[in-house]
Write a protein that holds these residues in place. Structure first.
Motif, PDB file in Angstrom:
ATOM      1  N   CYS A 250       0.861  -1.193   0.000  1.00 32.78           N
ATOM      2  CA  CYS A 250       0.000   0.000   0.000  1.00 32.78           C
ATOM      3  C   CYS A 250       0.893   1.237   0.000  1.00 32.78           C
ATOM      4  O   CYS A 250       0.965   1.981   0.975  1.00 32.78           O
ATOM      5  CB  CYS A 250      -0.930  -0.026   1.212  1.00 32.78           C
ATOM      6  SG  CYS A 250      -2.281   1.164   1.130  1.00 32.78           S
ATOM      7  N   GLU A 251       1.545   1.472  -1.116  1.00 32.31           N
ATOM      8  CA  GLU A 251       2.476   2.588  -1.249  1.00 32.31           C
ATOM      9  C   GLU A 251       1.710   3.913  -1.257  1.00 32.31           C
ATOM     10  O   GLU A 251       0.713   4.049  -1.973  1.00 32.31           O
ATOM     11  CB  GLU A 251       3.268   2.423  -2.550  1.00 32.31           C
ATOM     12  CG  GLU A 251       4.330   3.473  -2.781  1.00 32.31           C
ATOM     13  CD  GLU A 251       5.060   3.234  -4.089  1.00 32.31           C
ATOM     14  OE1 GLU A 251       6.289   3.353  -4.091  1.00 32.31           O
ATOM     15  OE2 GLU A 251       4.395   2.909  -5.094  1.00 32.31           O
ATOM     16  N   PRO A 252       2.152   4.895  -0.492  1.00 35.20           N
ATOM     17  CA  PRO A 252       1.450   6.184  -0.465  1.00 35.20           C
ATOM     18  C   PRO A 252       1.262   6.768  -1.864  1.00 35.20           C
ATOM     19  O   PRO A 252       2.210   6.841  -2.648  1.00 35.20           O
ATOM     20  CB  PRO A 252       2.375   7.069   0.382  1.00 35.20           C
ATOM     21  CG  PRO A 252       3.121   6.112   1.262  1.00 35.20           C
ATOM     22  CD  PRO A 252       3.318   4.884   0.422  1.00 35.20           C
ATOM     23  N   ASN A 258      -2.547  -1.076  -6.183  1.00 31.81           N
ATOM     24  CA  ASN A 258      -3.056  -1.133  -4.821  1.00 31.81           C
ATOM     25  C   ASN A 258      -4.244  -2.090  -4.752  1.00 31.81           C
ATOM     26  O   ASN A 258      -5.373  -1.749  -5.109  1.00 31.81           O
ATOM     27  CB  ASN A 258      -3.464   0.269  -4.358  1.00 31.81           C
ATOM     28  CG  ASN A 258      -3.702   0.342  -2.870  1.00 31.81           C
ATOM     29  OD1 ASN A 258      -4.310  -0.550  -2.290  1.00 31.81           O
ATOM     30  ND2 ASN A 258      -3.213   1.406  -2.252  1.00 31.81           N
ATOM     31  N   PHE A 302      -6.570   9.302  -1.651  1.00 33.66           N
ATOM     32  CA  PHE A 302      -5.360   8.502  -1.440  1.00 33.66           C
ATOM     33  C   PHE A 302      -4.263   8.934  -2.415  1.00 33.66           C
ATOM     34  O   PHE A 302      -3.087   9.019  -2.040  1.00 33.66           O
ATOM     35  CB  PHE A 302      -5.666   7.010  -1.622  1.00 33.66           C
ATOM     36  CG  PHE A 302      -4.534   6.126  -1.216  1.00 33.66           C
ATOM     37  CD1 PHE A 302      -4.334   5.775   0.116  1.00 33.66           C
ATOM     38  CD2 PHE A 302      -3.640   5.641  -2.164  1.00 33.66           C
ATOM     39  CE1 PHE A 302      -3.275   4.967   0.495  1.00 33.66           C
ATOM     40  CE2 PHE A 302      -2.578   4.822  -1.796  1.00 33.66           C
ATOM     41  CZ  PHE A 302      -2.396   4.493  -0.457  1.00 33.66           C
ATOM     42  N   GLN A 305      -2.336  11.719  -1.306  1.00 37.28           N
ATOM     43  CA  GLN A 305      -1.653  11.388  -0.046  1.00 37.28           C
ATOM     44  C   GLN A 305      -2.267  12.124   1.139  1.00 37.28           C
ATOM     45  O   GLN A 305      -1.593  12.491   2.098  1.00 37.28           O
ATOM     46  CB  GLN A 305      -0.149  11.655  -0.151  1.00 37.28           C
ATOM     47  CG  GLN A 305       0.536  10.828  -1.238  1.00 37.28           C
ATOM     48  CD  GLN A 305       2.045  10.892  -1.203  1.00 37.28           C
ATOM     49  OE1 GLN A 305       2.635  10.975  -0.136  1.00 37.28           O
ATOM     50  NE2 GLN A 305       2.665  10.845  -2.372  1.00 37.28           N
ATOM     51  N   HIS A 308      -3.661   8.247   4.849  1.00 41.35           N
ATOM     52  CA  HIS A 308      -2.481   7.445   5.178  1.00 41.35           C
ATOM     53  C   HIS A 308      -2.753   5.967   4.886  1.00 41.35           C
ATOM     54  O   HIS A 308      -3.865   5.470   5.141  1.00 41.35           O
ATOM     55  CB  HIS A 308      -2.120   7.633   6.649  1.00 41.35           C
ATOM     56  CG  HIS A 308      -0.787   7.049   7.017  1.00 41.35           C
ATOM     57  ND1 HIS A 308      -0.633   5.724   7.344  1.00 41.35           N
ATOM     58  CD2 HIS A 308       0.440   7.615   7.099  1.00 41.35           C
ATOM     59  CE1 HIS A 308       0.648   5.484   7.613  1.00 41.35           C
ATOM     60  NE2 HIS A 308       1.315   6.622   7.468  1.00 41.35           N
ATOM     61  N   PRO A 309      -1.769   5.233   4.339  1.00 39.17           N
ATOM     62  CA  PRO A 309      -1.963   3.796   4.071  1.00 39.17           C
ATOM     63  C   PRO A 309      -2.434   3.010   5.292  1.00 39.17           C
ATOM     64  O   PRO A 309      -3.260   2.099   5.175  1.00 39.17           O
ATOM     65  CB  PRO A 309      -0.577   3.338   3.613  1.00 39.17           C
ATOM     66  CG  PRO A 309       0.038   4.554   3.008  1.00 39.17           C
ATOM     67  CD  PRO A 309      -0.455   5.701   3.833  1.00 39.17           C
ATOM     68  N   LYS A 313      -5.775   0.710   5.411  1.00 37.98           N
ATOM     69  CA  LYS A 313      -5.714  -0.707   5.788  1.00 37.98           C
ATOM     70  C   LYS A 313      -6.697  -1.018   6.921  1.00 37.98           C
ATOM     71  O   LYS A 313      -7.405  -2.031   6.882  1.00 37.98           O
ATOM     72  CB  LYS A 313      -4.295  -1.082   6.214  1.00 37.98           C
ATOM     73  CG  LYS A 313      -3.293  -1.156   5.074  1.00 37.98           C
ATOM     74  CD  LYS A 313      -1.918  -1.563   5.577  1.00 37.98           C
ATOM     75  CE  LYS A 313      -0.922  -1.693   4.436  1.00 37.98           C
ATOM     76  NZ  LYS A 313       0.401  -2.182   4.902  1.00 37.98           N
TER      77      LYS A 313
END
Length: 541
Positions: A250-252, A258, A302, A305, A308-309, A313
């Motif tokens: 889950c890369e910012p 994703n 998302f 940014q 936040h990942p 989650k």
């Protein structure tokens, strides 16, 4: 609900979130006259996991739109597709699939009165179907059959006839199930266009084809049942779900690879009732809760940014558990636990403890009697077999018939292996090939070059072929012999003085359909997918 929908509203439900539709004009014509008849097929092989909610979400849409939905359990296809499941398990797995799919659709909140289940063997062995297979074979070229199956059938240098037949069988299913449309992933597109080309040549109608996009797994690539951290099992506990979500890629700002976002788009939002929105719970110190009425709002947040990942989650974890809890509850009975064990028996672990007589003691569970009867000094639990990838292949400096392979066996480890495969492959053909490697051989010199293992191959009368690893296998993945799972224990180096390998190898062979066997036990991954060869009835060396 469906009775009150207009044809346009039904079309919207049927086609939302799809990547492509072939035959949309025909779809609109049918919806103006009656409800659509559609089928989705699945081969009853690997254990269904969380990614199955993606097609099930669309099946739920079809049912909401009033469609008559047929789910085909392609048991014959499952057997033909490189023998992924033995006949002995297919019946139990078919039962398991039906129970799981009903539980998933119930979790999604849709009625099941217009849903039916059919097994391929219910009609694919009939006289009429068999005759149509022969008719189809008289008009289909080998090139078109191989091309149609390129994305879904394991591709090898010398393909089995079963893999060439596979696309034709799937095309004929459309006629024999008497449907208007077939639904599948976009990886099925070549089979769908194959059906559109060839069914009319047999006098049958061209069908509509609806295609879902392929979504990434938790690890960022395709969600795979053989890659433990890339998927969540439908019966995983809440604690396991938390652990796997925590490890998810889950890369910012990354919205392309994703898997969490794609799951929310294709499963979570479609299940929402009117007025419901995706909610991310946050402490007031971190900005408080975020509410997204539309998926596009969540994705944009998302991507910028602003979400936040870790918060994404945590939110996805809540919705996944909401989906899984009814399934966990429905399987919390002795009957369904026993069905699960029969359909997907756990590999038997051979422990290091000794019984009287010096034989290893198997762990209790399904298949324990097999291991208890067979385990001994010269049985395949003494072998450490792994999926390896040949990174380089060069000629042996002192032997024209030999080559020296550099093989990656995972974990950053590479082995130099002297092999005679150069007699049957060019060096270029060997490079990048995935192979089965015996890794616990004691190193020895062959014509002056040290060899640290063996690449297993089927040895025919006139040619040889490296064993084919199951599709989707990863470098370093363990290969076991059915009933002899030694993955929980260290495997010592084979003692050359006792000729352990020679005695085990004498019982290694390929079966009548190319399956790799030790005696009657299959070589397989821990997930149950089988090692094979196109050379049948040969010894394995």
């Amino acid at each position: 609900m469906a009775a009150t929908l207009t044809p346009e509203e039904k079309e919207h439900l049927i086609t939302r979130n799809l990547q492509e539709v072939l035959g949309q004009d025909n779809l609109r014509t049918i919806l103006k006259e009656r409800d659509l008849k559609i089928y989705w097929g699945t081969a009853t092989t690997g254990k269904p996991h969380i990614a199955y909610f993606v097609p099930m979400s669309k099946v739920a849409d079809f049912l909401k739109a009033g469609c008559e939905v047929t789910i085909l359990f392609a048991d014959l296809h499952a057997y033909l597709d490189n023998m992924k499941a033995p006949w002995s398990l297919l019946k139990e797995r078919t039962k398991y699939y039906e129970v799981v799919i009903k539980a998933m659709l119930t979790s999604l909140g849709v009625p099941l009165d217009k849903l039916r289940f059919v097994c391929g063997t219910d009609y694919q062995l009939s006289k009429e179907y068999t005759l149509d297979v022969y008719r189809l074979s008289s008009v289909v070229t080998q090139h078109d059959a191989k091309k149609a199956g390129a994305e879904v059938v394991k591709q090898v240098e010398h393909p089995l006839m079963s893999g060439i037949l596979y696309p034709g069988l799937q095309a004929l299913d459309e006629e024999y199930l008497k449907v208007d449309a077939q639904f599948g992933g976009v990886d099925q597109r070549k089979i769908f266009t194959f059906a559109e080309k060839y069914l009319p040549q047999l006098g049958y109608a061209k069908r509509i084809h609806l295609m879902n996009p392929m979504i990434p797994g938790l690890a960022g690539g395709k969600m795979s049942s053989s890659e433990e951290d890339s998927k969540i099992d439908l019966l995983d506990s809440a604690a396991k779900v938390k652990s796997k979500i925590k490890k998810a890629f889950c890369e910012p700002g990354n919205i392309e690879d994703n898997g969490l976002l794609k799951f929310v788009k294709h499963v979570v939002y479609p299940m929402f009732k009117d007025g419901e929105a995706f909610t991310v719970h946050r402490k007031p110190d971190f900005g408080g809760d975020l509410v997204f009425a539309e998926y596009e709002q969540l994705e944009a947040c998302f991507a910028a940014q602003e979400l936040h990942p870790g918060d994404l989650k945590a939110a996805v974890e809540v919705y996944i558990n909401r989906l899984l809890e009814p399934i966990r509850q429905s399987f919390d009975t002795d009957y369904y636990r026993e069905l699960t064990e029969r359909a997907y028996p756990a590999p038997v672990k051979v422990t290091a403890g000794k019984q009287a007589g010096g034989k290893a003691q198997p762990a209790a569970g399904a298949g324990a009697n097999v291991a208890a009867n067979a385990a001994g000094e010269n049985t395949p639990d003494k072998l450490e077999l792994k999926v390896g990838q040949i990174m380089d292949a060069v000629k042996h400096p002192d032997a024209d018939s030999l080559c020296v392979l550099t093989v990656d066996i995972g974990g950053g480890e590479r082995k130099a292996i002297v092999s005679n495969l150069m007699a049957h492959y060019t060096l270029e053909q060997l490079r990048e090939r995935l192979v089965v490697v015996l890794t616990n051989m004691k190193a020895s010199k062959i014509r002056g070059v040290e060899s640290e293992g063996l690449v297993l191959y089927a040895a025919g009368a006139e040619n040889c072929e490296a064993l084919a690893v199951p599709e989707g296998s990863k470098v370093g993945e363990r290969i076991i012999v059915e009933g002899f799972d030694n993955t929980g224990n260290p495997v010592p180096a084979l003692n050359p003085k006792k000729k352990v390998w020679d005695k085990i190898q004498a019982e290694l062979h390929t079966g009548a359909e190319g399956q790799a066997l030790w005696k009657e036990f299959a070589l397989m991954t821990l997930n149950g997918d089988r090692v094979s060869s196109t050379l049948a009835g040969c010894s394995i060396k």
